[in-house]
Write a protein that holds these residues in place. Structure first.
Motif, mmCIF file in Angstrom:
data_model
loop_
_atom_site.group_PDB
_atom_site.id
_atom_site.type_symbol
_atom_site.label_atom_id
_atom_site.label_comp_id
_atom_site.label_asym_id
_atom_site.label_seq_id
_atom_site.Cartn_x
_atom_site.Cartn_y
_atom_site.Cartn_z
ATOM 1 N N LEU A 44 0.818 -1.205 0.000
ATOM 2 C CA LEU A 44 0.000 0.000 0.000
ATOM 3 C C LEU A 44 0.859 1.264 0.000
ATOM 4 O O LEU A 44 0.601 2.217 -0.749
ATOM 5 N N LEU A 45 1.918 1.279 0.832
ATOM 6 C CA LEU A 45 2.819 2.426 0.860
ATOM 7 C C LEU A 45 3.531 2.609 -0.478
ATOM 8 O O LEU A 45 3.767 3.737 -0.922
ATOM 9 N N SER A 46 3.871 1.495 -1.126
ATOM 10 C CA SER A 46 4.532 1.567 -2.429
ATOM 11 C C SER A 46 3.608 2.200 -3.462
ATOM 12 O O SER A 46 4.026 3.061 -4.247
ATOM 13 N N ARG A 47 2.342 1.796 -3.462
ATOM 14 C CA ARG A 47 1.387 2.374 -4.416
ATOM 15 C C ARG A 47 1.160 3.854 -4.132
ATOM 16 O O ARG A 47 1.067 4.663 -5.053
ATOM 17 N N TRP A 48 1.051 4.207 -2.851
ATOM 18 C CA TRP A 48 0.870 5.614 -2.494
ATOM 19 C C TRP A 48 2.068 6.461 -2.935
ATOM 20 O O TRP A 48 1.907 7.571 -3.442
ATOM 21 N N THR A 49 3.258 5.920 -2.721
ATOM 22 C CA THR A 49 4.463 6.649 -3.124
ATOM 23 C C THR A 49 4.501 6.850 -4.635
ATOM 24 O O THR A 49 4.806 7.942 -5.125
ATOM 25 N N HIS A 50 4.180 5.798 -5.373
ATOM 26 C CA HIS A 50 4.210 5.884 -6.838
ATOM 27 C C HIS A 50 3.176 6.881 -7.352
ATOM 28 O O HIS A 50 3.478 7.748 -8.195
ATOM 29 N N SER A 51 1.947 6.775 -6.844
ATOM 30 C CA SER A 51 0.900 7.681 -7.315
ATOM 31 C C SER A 51 1.171 9.119 -6.900
ATOM 32 O O SER A 51 0.896 10.060 -7.661
ATOM 33 N N GLY A 52 1.746 9.309 -5.689
ATOM 34 C CA GLY A 52 2.066 10.662 -5.246
ATOM 35 C C GLY A 52 3.166 11.301 -6.074
ATOM 36 O O GLY A 52 3.089 12.485 -6.421
ATOM 37 N N LEU A 53 4.204 10.519 -6.398
ATOM 38 C CA LEU A 53 5.288 11.063 -7.202
ATOM 39 C C LEU A 53 4.846 11.342 -8.630
ATOM 40 O O LEU A 53 5.331 12.292 -9.263
ATOM 41 N N MET A 54 3.949 10.538 -9.162
ATOM 42 C CA MET A 54 3.489 10.755 -10.532
ATOM 43 C C MET A 54 2.662 12.033 -10.660
ATOM 44 O O MET A 54 2.498 12.561 -11.761
ATOM 45 N N ARG A 55 2.143 12.516 -9.530
ATOM 46 C CA ARG A 55 1.410 13.793 -9.576
ATOM 47 C C ARG A 55 2.348 14.989 -9.602
ATOM 48 O O ARG A 55 1.911 16.098 -9.916
ATOM 49 N N VAL A 56 3.609 14.775 -9.240
ATOM 50 C CA VAL A 56 4.583 15.855 -9.241
ATOM 51 C C VAL A 56 5.034 16.101 -10.668
ATOM 52 O O VAL A 56 5.418 15.169 -11.391
ATOM 53 N N ARG A 57 5.028 17.343 -11.091
ATOM 54 C CA ARG A 57 5.399 17.678 -12.460
ATOM 55 C C ARG A 57 6.893 17.450 -12.686
ATOM 56 O O ARG A 57 7.715 17.878 -11.875
ATOM 57 N N GLY A 58 7.228 16.763 -13.763
ATOM 58 C CA GLY A 58 8.624 16.543 -14.118
ATOM 59 C C GLY A 58 9.208 15.245 -13.600
ATOM 60 O O GLY A 58 10.350 14.927 -13.924
ATOM 61 N N ILE A 59 8.469 14.481 -12.779
ATOM 62 C CA ILE A 59 8.982 13.218 -12.260
ATOM 63 C C ILE A 59 8.811 12.134 -13.309
ATOM 64 O O ILE A 59 7.722 11.936 -13.860
ATOM 65 N N ASP A 60 9.894 11.412 -13.592
ATOM 66 C CA ASP A 60 9.868 10.352 -14.588
ATOM 67 C C ASP A 60 9.260 9.086 -13.996
ATOM 68 O O ASP A 60 9.333 8.823 -12.789
ATOM 69 N N GLU A 61 8.649 8.266 -14.872
ATOM 70 C CA GLU A 61 8.042 7.006 -14.450
ATOM 71 C C GLU A 61 9.067 6.074 -13.825
ATOM 72 O O GLU A 61 8.796 5.422 -12.796
ATOM 73 N N THR A 62 10.256 6.002 -14.411
ATOM 74 C CA THR A 62 11.310 5.134 -13.863
ATOM 75 C C THR A 62 11.694 5.567 -12.458
ATOM 76 O O THR A 62 11.889 4.735 -11.559
ATOM 77 N N LEU A 63 11.822 6.873 -12.231
ATOM 78 C CA LEU A 63 12.190 7.384 -10.917
ATOM 79 C C LEU A 63 11.094 7.117 -9.897
ATOM 80 O O LEU A 63 11.371 6.765 -8.742
ATOM 81 N N ALA A 64 9.834 7.277 -10.290
ATOM 82 C CA ALA A 64 8.723 7.011 -9.379
ATOM 83 C C ALA A 64 8.698 5.539 -8.971
ATOM 84 O O ALA A 64 8.473 5.213 -7.790
ATOM 85 N N ARG A 65 8.930 4.645 -9.907
ATOM 86 C CA ARG A 65 8.961 3.219 -9.572
ATOM 87 C C ARG A 65 10.140 2.884 -8.665
ATOM 88 O O ARG A 65 10.021 2.045 -7.762
#
Length: 296
Positions: free
Chosen positions: A46-67
């Motif tokens: 759950l924390l992993s999904r929250w972290t990924h979805s939260g980072l993807m909302r940040v402008r300029g964050i790459d998908e690889t970095l969020a994962r």
């Protein structure tokens, strides 16, 4: 029944009572550990999904970095759960944490180069000095960016070759992107003969640039005499075009200007040196004169 038999029976009963007590005690520990593992595994995901979805909302964050950060959070939570479960069985967690720290330090030293590439990859994904699809040049590496990973970056060279560059080699050098900005200026320098008409040459170059629809009108096309060379007057043409049209436009422009120069009698001279003066006779040393006289 003799005394030895009674003692054996009593010892067996005591062992069974102790075993039952241990079974009850550890059964609760085992059930608690299994329950903690299940809850911890669910919370880590759950924390992993929250972290990924939260980072993807940040402008300029790459998908690889969020994962990557999502996996860091997940595995960090699982390690914490594992240590807590061991504490349920009376294991000294302080020594385990110290051992994990020492193991992490040893692994970090052994994988120093790899960790350096990971750190460089994170910086490249965060700061984005180049993006997928851009053509870059670092002096030693050039090509179109295909994929930016945590360890290395994939490129495609202009001649169609595949190149894999470690991220550390791209982070520590100046990077020139040929497609980041929307427009580029082309500079064409051509040397003409000193006897040719400079104004006509400039007009020909400007006319070809202004007639091309891919050339931007703002900034305006311009020409000027760049320098007076040893064997030619160098004229420079400046014009701006879209970055996507730069290469094709520049090559066609060189061809058009050369053909127009030929049609209007404007020559592009070869580098040459003109000698002004009278020829001089160099006297030979006497020993060479004597040697030639003897041969004759």
């Amino acid at each position: 029944m003799d005394l030895d038999t009674n003692e054996a029976i009593l010892a067996t009963q005591a062992a069974l009572e102790q075993a039952s007590q241990l079974a009850v005690q550890y059964s609760f520990s085992i059930v608690g550990a299994l329950l903690l593992l299940c809850i911890g595994w669910w919370l880590a995901a759950l924390l992993s999904r929250w972290t990924h979805s939260g980072l993807m909302r940040v402008r300029g964050i790459d998908e690889t970095l969020a994962r990557f950060f999502a996996n860091v959070v997940r595995y960090g939570a699982l390690i914490l759960v594992f240590v807590t479960v061991l504490g349920q069985f009376g294991v000294q967690t302080a020594s385990i944490i110290a051992a994990l720290g020492a193991a992490g330090l040893a692994i970090g030293l052994a994988l120093q180069g790899t960790l350096q590439n990971i750190a460089a990859g994170i910086m490249l994904l965060v700061l984005r000095p180049f993006r997928v699809g851009e053509f870059i040049d670092t002096g030693s590496i050039s090509g179109i960016i295909v994929e930016i990973g945590l360890f290395a970056t994939e490129l495609k060279t202009p001649d169609g070759l595949y190149r894999l560059a470690p991220n550390s080699t791209l982070w520590n050098v100046p990077i020139t992107s040929f497609s980041r900005l929307p427009t580029r200026r082309f500079e064409l320098k051509i040397g003409i003969d000193y006897n040719d008409d400079i104004d006509l040459a400039e007009k020909i170059m400007r006319d070809h640039a202004e007639a091309d629809k891919r050339v931007l009108q703002d900034p305006a096309v311009s020409t000027h005499v760049d320098q007076l060379g040893d064997s030619a007057v160098v004229i420079t043409l400046w014009y701006w075009t879209a970055a996507s049209d730069f290469w094709l436009t520049s090559r066609e422009m060189i061809k058009k200007v050369k053909k127009s120069f030929d049609e209007n009698g404007i020559s592009i001279p070869f580098p040459q040196v003109t000698y002004h003066g009278s020829p001089q006779v160099v006297a030979l040393p006497e020993r060479f004169v004597d040697a030639r006289a003897k041969e004759a």
